[in-house]
Design an enzyme around this catalytic site. Structure first.
Site, short mmCIF file in Angstrom:
data_model
loop_
_atom_site.label_atom_id
_atom_site.label_comp_id
_atom_site.label_asym_id
_atom_site.label_seq_id
_atom_site.Cartn_x
_atom_site.Cartn_y
_atom_site.Cartn_z
CB CYS A 241 -22.02 -38.03 31.12
SG CYS A 241 -21.30 -36.51 30.07
NE ARG A 246 -20.29 -40.36 28.27
CZ ARG A 246 -20.23 -41.26 29.14
NH1 ARG A 246 -20.66 -42.75 28.81
NH2 ARG A 246 -19.61 -41.07 30.01
#
Length: 279
Positions: A241, A246
């Site tokens: 990410c 994430r």
């Protein structure tokens, strides 16, 4: 054949694990949020700052000796069952992935996170903890799972492999170059050739993975999203990410589904653009 792993646990399972497991550690994970932990947290929990495990400017994973020193501070051993939660699920996911990389095997994430816990009217407590009262003596041997993390050279190689996927777990606005997603990242855009692993509407939201109540969506639904983008379980897959929070959520979903050859590209987009920045 893939074998699913129990990573996400609900509040009932949390209580049962605490009762049944002999060496359970519960941690609230956050970035510079110890003051929130002191105000209110799950009884028996201790606080882990993400800075124990990643450091600026690229927010990459610290060295294994530093990770093991943190384990020592909190009496974490290879036989520990570690349950993680946070005010941001991605923070807990980041630390969960790093713990797996460092050699812990029994890692759990509290589904619904702290918000879900409080909404269930379960007991909380306040106050901090003194690390001097926690730390254990001696060094316990861990065997690191180094394949769970990859660097830029491996990320580049995946773009050239037929049965491989370098997966961007970023918002459409980041992927399309409308924003970088972060105040400390100036460069916009994404890695050419990467596949989109879905995420959310910003760098801090993951609506494609979690419902509005913070509970994880069915993993099979997430798997179908990946399949629609050509990301398959028999591929060698690296998630990334902006840095790695994430991406760690996506990794844990694949890990829970029993995917085999998976890792996190540590540093992600911020690491990728460093060559361009140095020109």
């Amino acid at each position: 054949m893939s074998h699913k792993r129990d990573i996400w646990v609900n509040h009932v399972q949390l209580r049962n694990i605490i009762i049944e497991k002999p060496n359970v550690k519960i941690f609230e994970v956050g970035f510079n949020t110890y003051h929130e932990f002191v105000e209110s947290h799950i009884p028996g929990a201790m606080f882990l700052d993400t800075c124990y495990f990643e450091q600026p400017p690229l927010w990459k994973i610290v060295g294994l000796p530093e990770i093991y020193q943190t384990f020592k501070k909190f009496r974490i051993t290879p036989s520990s069952t570690v349950i993680l939660y946070g005010r941001q699920v991605a923070a807990a996911a980041r630390v969960a992935h790093i713990m797996l990389y460092a050699g812990l095997s029994d890692i759990r994430l509290l589904d619904g996170d702290y918000a879900g816990y409080k909404q269930s009217n379960l007991p909380t407590e306040s106050g901090g903890h003194n690390l001097k009262d926690v730390a254990m003596e001696g060094v316990v041997a861990f065997i690191a799972n180094r394949s769970l993390v990859c660097d830029k050279s491996i990320a580049k190689s995946l773009l050239e492999e037929r049965n491989a996927s370098l997966v961007s777990v970023r918002s459409p606005k980041e992927v399309n170059g409308r924003c970088s997603g972060y105040s400390y990242i100036k460069q916009k855009g994404d890695i050419i050739g990467a596949k989109w692993g879905h995420a959310g509407t910003s760098a801090y939201l993951m609506e494609d993975y979690f419902g509005p109540d913070n509970y994880i969506l069915p993993l099979e639904h997430i798997e179908r999203l990946w399949e629609s983008e050509g990301i398959l379980k028999h591929h060698k897959v690296a998630f990334y990410c902006g840095t790695a929070w994430r991406a760690s959520v996506a990794f844990l979903c694949a890990y829970s589904l029993g995917w085999k050859d998976i890792c996190v590209y540590d540093g992600g987009w911020l690491d990728w653009i460093q060559e361009e920045c140095s020109k």
